[in-house]
Design an enzyme around this catalytic site. Structure first.
Site, short mmCIF file in Angstrom:
data_model
loop_
_atom_site.label_atom_id
_atom_site.label_comp_id
_atom_site.label_asym_id
_atom_site.label_seq_id
_atom_site.Cartn_x
_atom_site.Cartn_y
_atom_site.Cartn_z
N HIS A 140 0.82 -1.21 0.00
CA HIS A 140 0.00 0.00 0.00
C HIS A 140 0.86 1.27 0.00
CE1 HIS A 140 -3.31 -2.62 0.79
NE2 HIS A 140 -2.85 -2.98 1.97
N HIS A 145 -7.43 -4.12 -1.55
CA HIS A 145 -6.79 -5.40 -1.88
C HIS A 145 -7.50 -6.04 -3.05
CE1 HIS A 145 -6.57 -4.71 2.48
NE2 HIS A 145 -5.31 -4.97 2.30
#
Lengths: 212, 705
Positions: free
Chosen positions: B420, B582
């Site tokens: 991330h 995700h």
């Protein structure tokens, strides 16, 4: 049986690691359908770490409880994710359940299976039917309880446990996930067995094959 | 029909008579007689004879033009895919479960609640089936009440509606009494109630009541029912069964533990449709499962994906022979029962478009050994951001801010999976987070590095954990919190739940944390840095999370370094609205729209929840999921600004760029922090991190709106 109970448990973990290694790709594939595709890898890392941690123990002097708690920390430190805390808590509970025992008789096996399933349930706060590994561990533990209560001999005990686990894993295909990342898939998780449940059934099968 | 005016029609006929007539084709059709013939036939609605006359050819020629036009692909007959899909699903359900009939409502109309659409469809089905002289048993429920509200029939005589169960004292509108009455009223039927409670205190009371002549007579009516209409309830945690007050909680847990998958008219069945025995069985006054199964027409009306296991159980048990549901649920039931032919049928009909670039099987990435990506990234990252961070001991999975933690200050620990970047590590530094624990790609860190972070961040005033609401993270951080508290460090936790697309507002706590983390971390870091107490820091962070709203849209999936393949596929012309970081799906898979339309869809969702008034101030984050360039982010920001300006909401500060990514996903998210005075002050509180530096009101990376 000259082997110590601790050694039997260690062999049990070795066998579990072997089975996971063999099923690794299949598990990741299952996970790819409803999760992020790494369940096989995560389980493989976790059980390899357990085997490594147990290799450092003196199994002649260790108690079954020691083996379980070493397995718990070994698994957790290597994995994280969601599998780590679940199995680590399950193994830690099993360590408590086996404390003070030096024999792995059927009542001890029943208590071990029950402790693992309760640990997983409490940590994950899941219920039966939520499409998780609990849908395998709970029926397996219940089958063990019934088997002990009805005085089943060793092979029949493990047959009953294994069958309950397999049925539990198969049933997850008709459930909708409410926990973990698959929960965000809502109805798209239908028709797919839960990878965590399938690996749990494989683990139980591995244990059963040793007939401890 | 707008182009009809210049069609030559009959005027041409006379001139073209006897000739081949092709010179008479109007210019706008080019010189293609096929197109002209098709236009006249399909758009102008002329008959083949009229067209022959108009084109000056024989009727047989027109006929062959039309046929060839289909073959050449000049004409495509299209049926709205959502409607076609629901028809296919209905046929498949009918075939697979041997149903007498099945009605599936399409999922293309999300403007009306599902209950209402199912109710309307159920009413339609019921009105076709009910005949004069029938006795109709009606079970309680929201969906069935909605059937009553939509039901209209022709003139019927001598119809009796009978309540399928006893009554309840519950205060909701869909009690057995009200549901049966609504259906009876709609078809002007005689209504027979069961004048006893649905659940009584004891088995003896049950037997005594059923022996009463009045109630016995009512049950005789029920036993005569030749049709029954009922809903199906699931036992899932969010089911109305738990909140309706119809059942007591303790017995419900009993049935659940014994494997109950669904409830029909107050009776419990397992996943194979077998009755589940339990403490309420002898205390329930109403139709039994055997009675239900003996009724010739058994209409079940239920939908919503959470009901799939319950519906499947009811179908397997043979309790249903007419099913009314929605397309997603119907498809789910079939998939759950192992029917795979459906996917083939659905995609065959939607004639697949060849995917561009499908020859490429691997995504290109800068890699050495794919298994080493996290370690190698951390090497580089720690070296690059040395002025701000250092490792805790030798573990690179636990990083602490240089000059961050200090005695008397609440420590702020954040963390989560990698993949991330710059989240989470970019927000560690003075004035923001004190330490970060990092896991593998998209995986929570184990408790050990989190505990290390807690110890490193602790200044004796307690430690605040702030992280995204994901099952894995919650378990690991909870275990770490227990371990840290054993070491005498008080821990508080705030889960970020800013992704408003991930769950409806009723399930706010179940939402996941996404790019809005950025705002929540910033506010939490400022509160900690100001020396507030652990209680105050927690409360302010909670407020920041409650006032942060994010919705994401993905255009292409991300790919893991180990596989270098897309984790999932988004069709060539599609996008996923509400995508998580995700790749978790969001609200809906839709056709790709223009940038402004996408922003409008996002902002409409945010405005639905954010109670901002004219004159209020917000902070805006337009965030790339990894592969979407700044150029497109600015296009999105432009429309965000327009929408806020139209409501007179002022943008106090904004950030546009890569702030919380998902590897190489193509897509973006929009986060809005609804400011108040306290949050505005904390937003401007100075901080120095690798990604965000704020120096009083002067900010880098950020602009004043």
């Amino acid at each position: 049986m000259s082997e110590t109970a601790a050694r039997t448990l260690a062999r049990m973990f070795e066998r579990m690691s072997e089975v996971i290694e063999a099923e690794k790709d299949h598990l990741s594939e299952l996970d790819g359908a409803i999760g992020d595709g790494d369940h096989g890898i995560t389980m493989s890392i976790g059980f390899k770490a357990v085997t490594t941690a147990l290799a450092g123990m003196n199994l002649e002097t260790a108690s079954p409880s020691d083996v379980m708690s070493t397995a718990a920390s070994g698994f957790l430190d290597a994995v994280g994710a969601s599998t780590g805390p679940l199995y680590a808590t399950g193994f830690r509970r099993a360590a408590q359940a086996l404390a003070g025992r030096d024999m792995l008789d059927l009542p001890a096996c029943r208590d071990m299976l029950t402790a693992i399933s309760e640990g997983i349930r409490d940590r994950g706060k899941a219920q039966r039917g939520d499409k998780t590994m609990l849908d395998v561990w709970l029926p397996a533990a219940e089958a063990a309880t019934v088997a002990v209560a009805s005085n089943l001999p060793r092979p029949a005990f493990w047959k009953a446990v294994e069958t309950a686990a397999e049925n539990g894993a198969a049933a997850t295909a008709t459930m909708i996930a409410t926990k973990g990342r698959a929960a965000r898939l809502r109805e798209r998780s239908l028709g797919h067995a839960d990878p965590g449940a399938v690996s749990a059934a494989a683990l139980i099968k591995a244990i059963a094959s040793l007939q401890p | 029909m707008a182009l009809k005016t210049s069609a030559p029609r009959k005027g041409v006929a006379g001139r073209a008579n006897g000739a081949d007539g092709l010179d008479a084709i109007p210019l706008r059709y080019g010189d293609d007689p096929y197109v002209w013939a098709c236009w006249l036939y399909y758009e102008d609605g002329m008959t083949q004879g009229e067209i022959a006359e108009a084109m000056g050819v024989s009727r047989a020629t027109v006929n062959s033009y039309l046929a060839e036009a289909r073959e050449k692909g000049i004409v495509n007959i299209s049926i709205e895919p959502a409607r076609l899909a629901s028809l296919t699903i209905a046929q498949e359900l009918k075939r697979h479960f041997g149903l007498a009939d099945c009605l599936v409502v399409p999922n293309d109309d999300d403007t009306r609640p599902l209950i209402g659409r199912l109710g309307a469809a159920g009413a339609q089905a019921l009105s076709k089936m009910i005949k004069s002289g029938d006795t109709l048993a009606v079970a309680w429920g929201r969906t069935i009440l909605s059937v009553g509200e939509h039901l209209q029939t022709g003139p019927l005589q001598d119809v009796t509606v009978v309540q399928a169960t006893g009554g309840t004292t519950a205060s909701f509108a869909y009690t057995p009494e009200l549901t049966a009455a609504a259906v009876a009223r709609a078809i002007s039927a005689r209504c027979v109630s069961i004048t006893a409670p649905a659940i009584v205190g004891s088995a003896q009371m049950h037997d005594m009541l059923l022996a009463e002549p009045l109630i016995r007579e009512q049950f005789e009516t029920l036993a005569r029912a030749n049709r029954v209409v009922f809903g199906i309830a699931s036992l899932r945690p969010n089911s109305t069964i738990h909140t309706s007050g119809f059942f007591e909680t303790v017995p419900l847990q009993h049935y659940l533990a014994k494997g109950a998958a669904g409830v029909l008219a107050g009776r419990f069945i397992d996943e194979r449709g077998r009755p589940v025995a339990g403490p309420l069985d002898d205390r329930t006054i109403g139709i039994s499962l055997d009675m239900l199964r003996d009724i010739p027409t058994r209409i079940a009306i239920a939908g919503g994906f959470d009901k799939v296991p319950a519906l499947l159980a009811a179908l397997r048990g043979g309790y249903v022979n007419v099913l009314v549901t929605d397309a997603a649920t119907g498809a789910g039931i079939l998939r759950a029962d192992g029917v795979t032919s459906l996917d083939g049928k659905l995609s065959q009909r939607q004639r697949s478009v060849p995917v561009a670039n499908s020859y490429r099987t691997h995504v290109k990435k800068f890699l050495n050994n794919p298994n080493d990506v996290v370690e190698e990234m951390l090497d580089g990252l720690i070296a690059a951001h040395r002025p701000y961070i250092e490792t805790v001991g030798t573990s690179r999975r636990a990083l602490v801010a240089r000059n961050g933690p200090r005695p008397g200050k609440v420590g702020l620990v954040i963390g989560g999976g990698t993949g991330h970047e710059p989240c989470f590590v970019g927000y560690v530094g003075k004035g923001l987070a004190d330490a970060v624990a990092l896991g593998n790609i998209f995986s929570s860190p184990p408790p050990d590095p989190i505990v290390k972070c807690a110890v490193a961040a602790s200044g004796g005033a307690g430690v605040l954990f702030v992280y995204g609401n994901y099952a894995g993270d919650v378990m690991n951080f909870e275990m770490a919190a227990e371990l840290a508290e054993e070491q005498g460090i008080p821990i508080r936790t705030v889960l970020t739940t800013d992704d408003i697309a991930s769950s409806p507002v009723e399930d706010k706590e179940g939402r996941r944390g996404v790019a809005g983390n950025f705002f929540v971390f910033k506010i939490a870091g400022a509160a900690c840095d100001r020396g507030l107490t652990l209680d105050e820091c927690e409360a302010i962070t909670r407020k920041a999370n409650d006032r942060t709203y994010t919705v994401g849209v993905a255009l292409e999936s991300c790919s893991m370094p180990q596989t270098r393949r897309h984790n999932f596929e988004i069709g060539p012309d599609d996008m996923e609205l509400g995508m998580g970081i995700h790749g978790e799906p969001g609200v809906s898979r839709e056709r790709l729209r223009t940038a402004d339309e996408i922003v409008d869809a996002i902002m409409d969702n945010i405005f639905k929840e954010m109670k901002a008034e004219a004159g209020d101030k917000v902070a805006v984050l337009v965030n790339s999921f990894g592969a979407t360039p700044l150029m497109e982010l600015y296009i999105l920001y432009r429309r965000v600004e327009q929408r806020l300006a139209a409501k007179n909401i002022e943008i106090e500060a904004n950030w546009v760029g890569h702030y919380c990514t998902s590897l190489d996903m193509v897509g973006a998210s929009i986060s809005i922090l609804h400011l108040d005075r306290q949050l505005t002050e904390l937003l401007y509180h100075p901080c120095r991190t690798a990604i965000l530096t704020i120096d009083g009101r002067e900010t880098n990376g950020a602009a004043r709106g």
